[in-house]
Design a protein around this motif. Structure first.
Motif, PDB file in Angstrom:
ATOM      1  N   ALA A 215      64.294 -51.691  28.712  1.00  0.00           N
ATOM      2  CA  ALA A 215      64.583 -53.126  28.500  1.00  0.00           C
ATOM      3  C   ALA A 215      64.913 -54.008  29.575  1.00  0.00           C
ATOM      4  O   ALA A 215      64.418 -54.919  29.769  1.00  0.00           O
ATOM      5  CB  ALA A 215      65.576 -53.042  27.123  1.00  0.00           C
ATOM      6  N   VAL A 216      65.796 -53.281  30.505  1.00  0.00           N
ATOM      7  CA  VAL A 216      66.150 -54.010  31.867  1.00  0.00           C
ATOM      8  C   VAL A 216      65.016 -54.068  32.540  1.00  0.00           C
ATOM      9  O   VAL A 216      64.781 -55.171  33.286  1.00  0.00           O
ATOM     10  CB  VAL A 216      67.255 -53.029  32.324  1.00  0.00           C
ATOM     11  N   ALA A 217      64.111 -52.962  32.633  1.00  0.00           N
ATOM     12  CA  ALA A 217      63.035 -52.903  33.621  1.00  0.00           C
ATOM     13  C   ALA A 217      61.796 -53.960  33.118  1.00  0.00           C
ATOM     14  O   ALA A 217      61.304 -54.918  34.031  1.00  0.00           O
ATOM     15  CB  ALA A 217      61.987 -51.504  33.566  1.00  0.00           C
ATOM     16  N   ARG A 250      69.571 -51.548  41.401  1.00  0.00           N
ATOM     17  CA  ARG A 250      70.296 -50.277  41.630  1.00  0.00           C
ATOM     18  C   ARG A 250      71.257 -50.112  42.648  1.00  0.00           C
ATOM     19  O   ARG A 250      72.427 -49.780  42.253  1.00  0.00           O
ATOM     20  CB  ARG A 250      69.139 -49.067  41.940  1.00  0.00           C
ATOM     21  N   ALA A 251      71.228 -50.887  43.607  1.00  0.00           N
ATOM     22  CA  ALA A 251      71.994 -50.766  44.728  1.00  0.00           C
ATOM     23  C   ALA A 251      73.243 -51.578  44.593  1.00  0.00           C
ATOM     24  O   ALA A 251      74.355 -51.135  44.795  1.00  0.00           O
ATOM     25  CB  ALA A 251      71.465 -51.311  46.150  1.00  0.00           C
ATOM     26  N   PHE A 252      73.130 -52.657  43.840  1.00  0.00           N
ATOM     27  CA  PHE A 252      74.287 -53.323  43.198  1.00  0.00           C
ATOM     28  C   PHE A 252      74.887 -52.619  42.229  1.00  0.00           C
ATOM     29  O   PHE A 252      76.279 -52.755  41.914  1.00  0.00           O
ATOM     30  CB  PHE A 252      73.604 -54.786  42.570  1.00  0.00           C
ATOM     31  N   PRO A 263      71.369 -56.042  32.977  1.00  0.00           N
ATOM     32  CA  PRO A 263      70.930 -57.548  33.207  1.00  0.00           C
ATOM     33  C   PRO A 263      71.236 -58.372  34.349  1.00  0.00           C
ATOM     34  O   PRO A 263      70.625 -58.844  35.122  1.00  0.00           O
ATOM     35  CB  PRO A 263      70.568 -58.034  31.867  1.00  0.00           C
ATOM     36  N   ASP A 264      72.787 -58.275  34.375  1.00  0.00           N
ATOM     37  CA  ASP A 264      73.128 -59.065  35.423  1.00  0.00           C
ATOM     38  C   ASP A 264      73.044 -58.724  36.727  1.00  0.00           C
ATOM     39  O   ASP A 264      72.859 -59.454  37.759  1.00  0.00           O
ATOM     40  CB  ASP A 264      74.842 -59.013  35.294  1.00  0.00           C
ATOM     41  N   ILE A 294      63.805 -73.995  41.693  1.00  0.00           N
ATOM     42  CA  ILE A 294      62.915 -73.582  40.853  1.00  0.00           C
ATOM     43  C   ILE A 294      63.320 -72.093  39.999  1.00  0.00           C
ATOM     44  O   ILE A 294      63.011 -71.882  38.800  1.00  0.00           O
ATOM     45  CB  ILE A 294      61.608 -73.493  41.306  1.00  0.00           C
ATOM     46  N   LEU A 295      63.522 -71.200  40.867  1.00  0.00           N
ATOM     47  CA  LEU A 295      63.930 -69.789  40.371  1.00  0.00           C
ATOM     48  C   LEU A 295      65.089 -69.813  39.550  1.00  0.00           C
ATOM     49  O   LEU A 295      65.047 -69.011  38.492  1.00  0.00           O
ATOM     50  CB  LEU A 295      63.964 -68.777  41.518  1.00  0.00           C
ATOM     51  N   SER A 296      66.199 -70.523  39.957  1.00  0.00           N
ATOM     52  CA  SER A 296      67.374 -70.557  38.990  1.00  0.00           C
ATOM     53  C   SER A 296      66.987 -71.105  37.824  1.00  0.00           C
ATOM     54  O   SER A 296      67.441 -70.594  36.757  1.00  0.00           O
ATOM     55  CB  SER A 296      68.501 -71.300  39.716  1.00  0.00           C
ATOM     56  N   ASN A 297      66.348 -72.304  37.648  1.00  0.00           N
ATOM     57  CA  ASN A 297      65.812 -72.820  36.359  1.00  0.00           C
ATOM     58  C   ASN A 297      64.948 -71.860  35.621  1.00  0.00           C
ATOM     59  O   ASN A 297      64.992 -71.460  34.328  1.00  0.00           O
ATOM     60  CB  ASN A 297      65.148 -74.265  36.483  1.00  0.00           C
ATOM     61  N   LEU A 298      63.849 -71.178  36.206  1.00  0.00           N
ATOM     62  CA  LEU A 298      63.430 -70.213  35.658  1.00  0.00           C
ATOM     63  C   LEU A 298      64.017 -68.937  34.960  1.00  0.00           C
ATOM     64  O   LEU A 298      63.698 -68.574  33.992  1.00  0.00           O
ATOM     65  CB  LEU A 298      62.127 -69.502  36.563  1.00  0.00           C
ATOM     66  N   ILE A 299      64.968 -68.445  35.776  1.00  0.00           N
ATOM     67  CA  ILE A 299      65.605 -67.226  35.250  1.00  0.00           C
ATOM     68  C   ILE A 299      66.586 -67.546  33.845  1.00  0.00           C
ATOM     69  O   ILE A 299      66.658 -66.869  33.031  1.00  0.00           O
ATOM     70  CB  ILE A 299      66.662 -66.645  36.461  1.00  0.00           C
TER      71      ILE A 299
END
Length: 307
Positions: A215-217, A250-252, A263-264, A294-299
């Motif tokens: 689901a995360v992928a 994965r690194a985070f 998801p975070d 734009i990416l922030s709004n999209l996310i």
């Protein structure tokens, strides 16, 4: 490593984490920010924490590809060619002000960033692991600079924006630099070496094994695919965007002491991973919007999976 870097770099905690995550993910990073915000200092501090090899190349308009990769030398006495390896044969390579060199010189890094090898006189030379390119550039200047082509930008796993420090951090920086010291530079003498190349490789292997739920992928894929149909974006991110999201997430997760991706983690990775993989539409540029806007709004519009 984070604690030692903070001995030299005041503030910029988010950027430090992004650099460390990129290192753990085995990728390359592009650091962008106005002059004087500590881009080069951050890279030097990272290199000081690491007992491997470190090289720095100052990119200039007259820099040639052979100055980066190395070249073959003819020995008259033995009548043979020998290879003199360039600064790219290292573990950490600082490409300082990378956009000051022309495309011919910038392309010298394409092969080594993707395939971890250098071809000199039709002979391939592999690089020892770990290998990481840390490039810096100034977004303000246009005269005497050569913008990086999309093919090369896509090889950077992460693009970091280094912003101005807040008032408290700037005051702390002022006290450090002006207290009984000559000049205006910060140094890395107080940074200790705490990690070996073998440990970096082991950590990278641990990151590669961190669990990612389907689901995360799928969430990461949906975000990347949405960039291709977004009204404010003319060119969306390709499949490398989805792959890069998972690698950095994965690194985070490891930096946050978890053995699974949430998801975070994907959300945290979105801006540094995707901002250089999309091209804005002319209308967005005229409106003064950035890729981050734009990416922030999209996310926010894409629902995250729930447990």
């Amino acid at each position: 490593m984070r604690e030692e870097i903070q001995r030299a770099v005041v503030g910029q905690h988010e950027v430090v984490d992004q650099v460390l995550a990129c290192c753990l993910a085995g990728g390359h990073i592009l650091l962008e920010g106005v002059p004087g915000l500590g881009k080069t200092l951050l890279v030097k501090a990272l290199a000081k924490t690491f007992s491997g090899q470190f090289s720095r190349v100052q990119f200039t308009p007259d820099l040639m590809p052979a100055d980066v990769m190395g070249h073959a030398i003819y020995d008259i006495k033995n009548q043979t060619f020998s290879v003199r390896k360039g600064p790219v044969f290292t573990n950490l390579l600082l490409a300082d002000e990378i956009n000051r060199a022309p495309a011919k010189t910038q392309s010298a890094l394409l092969e080594v960033m993707q395939e971890r090898q250098v071809t000199i006189e039709n002979e391939s030379h592999g690089l020892d692991a770990p290998f990481m390119v840390l490039a810096t550039q100034n977004p303000l200047e246009s005269e005497g600079t050569y913008p990086l082509p999309e093919a090369q930008l896509d090889r950077f796993l992460v693009k970091c924006h280094i912003d101005y420090p807040n008032e408290r951090e700037e005051l702390a920086m002022l006290h450090i630099v002006t207290h009984k010291r000559i000049g205006d530079g910060l140094d890395v003498k107080q940074v200790s070496t705490v990690i070996k190349p073998e440990t970096i490789i082991a950590l990278q292997q641990i990151v590669a094994q961190i669990s990612v739920d389907d689901a995360v992928a799928n969430y990461a894929v949906r975000i990347v695919r949405a960039t291709r149909d977004c009204p404010g974006i003319s060119i969306g991110a390709g499949p490398r965007g989805s792959i890069a999201l998972i690698r950095i997430a994965r690194a985070f997760a490891l930096l946050n002491k978890r053995d699974f991706v949430t998801p975070d983690d994907i959300k945290t990775a979105c801006l540094p991973v995707l901002r250089h993989r999309v091209a804005l539409s002319p209308e967005s540029e005229l409106d003064g919007l950035s890729s981050d806007n734009i990416l922030s709004n999209l996310i926010e519009q894409i629902p995250a999976p729930r447990a």
